[in-house]
Design an enzyme around this catalytic site. Structure first.
Site, PDB file in Angstrom:
ATOM      1  N   ILE A  44      59.684  30.829  12.842  1.00 15.13           N
ATOM      2  CA  ILE A  44      60.240  32.327  13.137  1.00 15.13           C
ATOM      3  C   ILE A  44      59.833  32.762  14.421  1.00 15.13           C
ATOM      4  CG2 ILE A  44      57.945  33.444  12.278  1.00 15.13           C
ATOM      5  CD1 ILE A  44      59.709  35.353  10.489  1.00 15.13           C
ATOM      6  N   CYS A  45      60.469  33.867  14.885  1.00 14.18           N
ATOM      7  CA  CYS A  45      60.184  34.409  16.103  1.00 14.18           C
ATOM      8  C   CYS A  45      60.587  35.991  15.947  1.00 14.18           C
ATOM      9  CB  CYS A  45      61.286  33.889  17.085  1.00 14.18           C
ATOM     10  SG  CYS A  45      63.074  34.263  16.975  1.00 14.18           S
ATOM     11  N   GLN A  46      61.082  36.656  17.004  1.00 19.21           N
ATOM     12  CA  GLN A  46      61.295  38.084  16.633  1.00 19.21           C
ATOM     13  C   GLN A  46      62.595  38.306  16.090  1.00 19.21           C
ATOM     14  OE1 GLN A  46      58.972  40.418  17.235  1.00 19.21           O
ATOM     15  NE2 GLN A  46      60.444  41.754  16.376  1.00 19.21           N
TER      16      GLN A  46
END
Length: 117
Positions: free
Chosen positions: A83-85
């Site tokens: 996951i990231c932003q």
């Protein structure tokens, strides 16, 4: 001639944004049902500052720019969620992991921007 250059540039951008071969995607809603599964590993590739501001506790923070140097601390045989932003950096990270021999890699679509936790 200019149109050919524009088409090539657009094609490269689209190609770069496509998920790596063998990488699956999951929504943040579907992720909620998986977080308690200890047989899986979870990686957040945002910066330490982004991670500190808001994160999902099961996710280990390994910023994208350091991922290649931290591969030894990860299990290539475990199903891995990234996951990231927004989903862009995690897509890149998923591609890196897949190319390094990780068996099952899943990108979280929408990232923390879509997380309702």
């Amino acid at each position: 001639m200019e149109w050919i250059l524009v088409i090539i540039v657009v094609g490269l951008v689209v190609w770069k944004m496509m998920p790596a071969k063998g990488v699956t995607s999951i929504s943040t809603a579907d992720l909620k049902g998986i977080l308690k599964d200890k047989s899986k590993q979870f990686i957040d590739v945002r910066t330490p500052g982004e991670y500190k501001g808001r994160h999902i506790s099961q996710f280990k923070n390994i910023p994208l720019n350091t991922l290649k140097t931290k591969l030894d601390g990860l299990d290539k045989t475990k199903e891995t969620f990234v996951i990231c932003q927004s989903g862009m950096r995690s897509s890149q990270a998923a591609g890196i992991l897949k190319k390094q021999g990780f068996i099952s890699v899943t990108n979280v679509k929408g990232g923390m921007s879509a997380w309702q936790g």
